[in-house]
Design an enzyme around this catalytic site. Structure first.
Site, PDB file in Angstrom:
ATOM      1  N   CYS A   1      -2.941   9.524   0.284  1.00  7.52           N
ATOM      2  CA  CYS A   1      -2.197   9.529   1.551  1.00  7.52           C
ATOM      3  C   CYS A   1      -2.734  10.648   2.465  1.00  7.52           C
ATOM      4  O   CYS A   1      -3.880  10.596   2.876  1.00  7.52           O
ATOM      5  CB  CYS A   1      -0.702   9.651   1.280  1.00  7.52           C
ATOM      6  SG  CYS A   1       0.291   9.199   2.700  1.00  7.52           S
ATOM      7  N   TYR A   2      -1.945  11.664   2.752  1.00  9.43           N
ATOM      8  CA  TYR A   2      -2.457  12.765   3.580  1.00  9.43           C
ATOM      9  C   TYR A   2      -3.744  13.323   2.976  1.00  9.43           C
ATOM     10  O   TYR A   2      -4.677  13.688   3.693  1.00  9.43           O
ATOM     11  CB  TYR A   2      -1.391  13.874   3.677  1.00  9.43           C
ATOM     12  CG  TYR A   2      -1.866  15.101   4.421  1.00  9.43           C
ATOM     13  CD1 TYR A   2      -1.848  15.143   5.805  1.00  9.43           C
ATOM     14  CD2 TYR A   2      -2.351  16.215   3.727  1.00  9.43           C
ATOM     15  CE1 TYR A   2      -2.301  16.273   6.491  1.00  9.43           C
ATOM     16  CE2 TYR A   2      -2.806  17.342   4.395  1.00  9.43           C
ATOM     17  CZ  TYR A   2      -2.774  17.363   5.785  1.00  9.43           C
ATOM     18  OH  TYR A   2      -3.223  18.462   6.454  1.00  9.43           O
TER      19      TYR A   2
ATOM     20  N   HIS B   1       0.130   5.104  -2.485  1.00 12.55           N
ATOM     21  CA  HIS B   1       0.528   6.046  -3.544  1.00 12.55           C
ATOM     22  C   HIS B   1       0.387   5.401  -4.932  1.00 12.55           C
ATOM     23  O   HIS B   1       1.293   4.700  -5.369  1.00 12.55           O
ATOM     24  CB  HIS B   1       1.974   6.498  -3.323  1.00 12.55           C
ATOM     25  CG  HIS B   1       2.127   7.411  -2.160  1.00 12.55           C
ATOM     26  ND1 HIS B   1       2.027   8.775  -2.279  1.00 12.55           N
ATOM     27  CD2 HIS B   1       2.330   7.161  -0.846  1.00 12.55           C
ATOM     28  CE1 HIS B   1       2.173   9.334  -1.083  1.00 12.55           C
ATOM     29  NE2 HIS B   1       2.362   8.370  -0.198  1.00 12.55           N
TER      30      HIS B   1
ATOM     31  N   GLU C   1       0.728   6.789  -7.682  1.00 10.75           N
ATOM     32  CA  GLU C   1       1.608   7.434  -8.670  1.00 10.75           C
ATOM     33  C   GLU C   1       3.001   6.825  -8.722  1.00 10.75           C
ATOM     34  O   GLU C   1       3.728   7.047  -9.678  1.00 10.75           O
ATOM     35  CB  GLU C   1       1.695   8.940  -8.386  1.00 10.75           C
ATOM     36  CG  GLU C   1       2.479   9.355  -7.149  1.00 10.75           C
ATOM     37  CD  GLU C   1       1.692   9.253  -5.844  1.00 10.75           C
ATOM     38  OE1 GLU C   1       0.667   8.542  -5.802  1.00 10.75           O
ATOM     39  OE2 GLU C   1       2.130   9.852  -4.845  1.00 10.75           O
TER      40      GLU C   1
ATOM     41  N   GLY D   1       1.334  14.557   2.010  1.00  8.88           N
ATOM     42  CA  GLY D   1       1.999  15.645   2.727  1.00  8.88           C
ATOM     43  C   GLY D   1       2.596  15.078   3.991  1.00  8.88           C
ATOM     44  O   GLY D   1       2.179  14.003   4.439  1.00  8.88           O
TER      45      GLY D   1
ATOM     46  N   LYS E   1      10.246  18.146 -18.690  1.00  8.99           N
ATOM     47  CA  LYS E   1      11.360  18.018 -19.637  1.00  8.99           C
ATOM     48  C   LYS E   1      11.021  17.140 -20.844  1.00  8.99           C
ATOM     49  O   LYS E   1      11.302  17.502 -21.977  1.00  8.99           O
ATOM     50  CB  LYS E   1      12.574  17.446 -18.903  1.00  8.99           C
ATOM     51  CG  LYS E   1      13.852  17.513 -19.701  1.00  8.99           C
ATOM     52  CD  LYS E   1      14.443  18.885 -19.605  1.00  8.99           C
ATOM     53  CE  LYS E   1      15.737  19.041 -20.335  1.00  8.99           C
ATOM     54  NZ  LYS E   1      16.296  20.378 -20.131  1.00  8.99           N
TER      55      LYS E   1
END
Ligand code: XMP
Length: 509
Positions: A80-81, A167, A169, A53, A365
């Protein structure tokens, strides 16, 4: 069904986190940090991921969460945050790194931990932060460090609480995928057995029960999302589903027939095709301004649909092909960007119905595509490139006429054929022809010609928010150009668009 909660604190990558979890065949859903803890407890998650965030935990306006979430007995991974928040909730100290804040790839050293099983002692991870965990809370230990971040990864392994400042991801984190897998399978003990087949089967069962005996209406555009939603519901309720396909006459070559044939013949669906090309063309006569064109088409589309809906009368359920990114982007999520487009967004206001069903609202998608293949929808349709709601109208510069539409359809079909022939249809994300409004001089045989200039456009992109022009091989472009000038009357010049987005957009209008 086992599932993971991605608790959204406003980070840029929350959708990506959910995607990455699902790539491991574990269902993940994103929910706001405003979700009450009782709901989270009741949902029975196998694990929770706190997202990043933009805020600092010490800012009173920043998103916080009840500390109790760390005591539910459910494993938590803070990113992270999310890592800082976890440490702060447990009494750790967070500080600003000031001028030595890390951004980009950095080397991390790890110690032994279930989170890092199978990962080298030193590996590259991707950082983007100013604050960092300065003092780890009681019960936690440091399991990873970088040059400027003494607590790049922390854990209270007994309580199965983990935090990483980087991160995992994003693909720049070399072993991010493995770290997430470790969290899911070693820490949360997930089975990883979520498949599209299960999804399709469960959805069909659910709608069979819920919609039995009801009249259900679906606006079919031929696009991937509405097609998959329609076929799914057709499998559940058969002829209870009525599909209306408005052909505005601005589709590509043979497209309307292909859509109709696929659904009527292959799936034996109850489909009403409305050929409204003349109506749209007469409304568009003399109109050259792009936004006017879009507006006219949007309004006329709703009007045609309204007339059709009146004939059908009261329906119980309206089907919408909303997919997960639409849901998150239209306000459920905490991130700042909000996109507002939907091809059939105005329909609910003109249809007499009781409820809306959105069978794909939990899918991304590519998952929608997988569900489509699972349902037996042809590959070409499932992998159809995006096509704008206003159709060829925004690829014909200036006034739209039947003659121009025919010319563009032929050019576009040739270009698409050449891309497919060269095996590039998955390598480039969107490719099409544009009919410019300028004529140029050419020579053919011994005669002078004065025909249209056609532009070819092909782009590479992940999200269509930004795009780069595709570096198509010269021989593919050469063949397309030769064929277009030879086979299509009235075209004397072909150019290739080499502008990225920004500053241009993908479409010319
Ligand atoms: P732009 O031109 O905005 O296009 O860079 C980005 C992507 O959006 C598609 N597009 C539309 N899709 N209705 C749609 O459903 C529209 O009005 C529309 N306009 C653009 C475009 O084809 C590209 O994929």
């Amino acid at each position: 069904m086992e599932k993971i909660l991605v608790l959204d604190f406003g980070g840029q990558y929350n959708q990506l986190i959910a995607r990455r979890v699902r790539e491991h065949r574990v269902y993940a859903e994103i929910r706001s940090y405003r979700t009450p803890i009782d709901e989270i407890r009741a949902a029975g998650y196998r694990g929770i991921i706190f997202t990043g965030g933009p805020n600092s935990v010490y800012d009173p306006a920043s998103p916080h969460y009840d500390r109790e979430i760390l005591s539910l007995g459910v494993p938590v991974l803070g990113i992270c945050y999310g890592c800082q928040l976890m440490a702060w909730l447990e009494g750790g100290e967070i500080a600003s790194a000031g001028s030595i804040s890390e951004y980009g790839k950095v080397e991390m050293c790890r110690v032994e931990s279930p989170l890092f099983t199978g990962i080298p002692e030193k590996s590259v991870c991707w950082m983007s932060h100013t604050d960092y965990v300065k003092t780890v809370p009681a019960g936690f230990s440091v399991i990873g460090t970088t040059e400027h971040c003494p607590a790049a990864a922390i854990a209270d392994e007994e309580r199965r609480l983990y935090g990483v400042q980087f991160h995992p991801e994003v693909m720049h984190t070399e072993f991010g995928r493995e770290m997430l897998a470790n969290f899911l399978f070693r820490v949360c003990r997930c089975a990883g057995d979520w498949t599209m087949e299960d999804f399709v089967r469960a959805s069909v069962e659910k709608y069979k029960k819920e919609l039995a005996g009801k009249k259900v209406l679906c606006a079919l555009s031929g696009g991937v999302d509405s097609s998959v939603a329609a076929v799914l519901l057709h499998r559940a309720i058969g002829d209870g589903l009525v599909c209306v396909f408005v052909d505005h006459g601005l589709l590509r070559k043979d497209e309307g027939d292909i859509v109709e044939r696929t659904f009527r013949e292959k799936f034996d669906m109850n489909i009403i095709r409305v050929n409204a090309g003349d109506r749209f063309l007469s409304k568009l006569a003399g109109v050259t301004e792009p936004e006017r064109k879009r507006k006219i088409i949007g309004e006329e589309f709703i009007r045609v649909f309204e007339e059709e809906a009146k004939k059908i009368g009261h329906v119980h359920v309206l089907v919408q092909g909303t997919i997960y990114p639409d849901v998150v982007e239209s306000g459920v999520g905490e991130a700042a960007t909000i996109k507002s487009h939907h091809n059939v967004g105005g329909l609910p206001s003109v249809i007499d119905f009781d409820e809306i069903v959105e069978p794909l609202r939990t899918l991304f998608k590519d998952e929608v595509r997988a569900a489509g293949l699972e349902l037996g929808i042809p590959y070409e349709l499932v992998w159809r490139q995006p096509f704008p709601g206003p159709g060829l109208a925004i690829r014909i510069l200036g006034e739209i006429t039947r003659e121009k539409l025919d010319t563009l359809r032929e050019c576009d079909a040739i270009f698409r054929e050449e891309i497919v022939d060269a095996g590039l249809e998955r390598a480039t994300k969107q490719y099409f022809a544009v009919l410019t409004d300028s004529r140029t001089v050419g020579v053919m045989g011994d005669a002078r010609t004065y025909g249209y200039t056609v532009a070819l456009r092909a782009v590479d992109t992940d999200d269509f928010m930004t795009a780069d022009w595709s570096r198509l091989p010269y021989d593919v472009l050469a063949k397309a150009s030769n064929r277009i000038t030879n086979e299509v009357k009235n075209v004397s010049r072909v150019v290739y668009d080499i502008t990225s987005k920004p500053p241009a957009t993908v479409e010319w209008e």
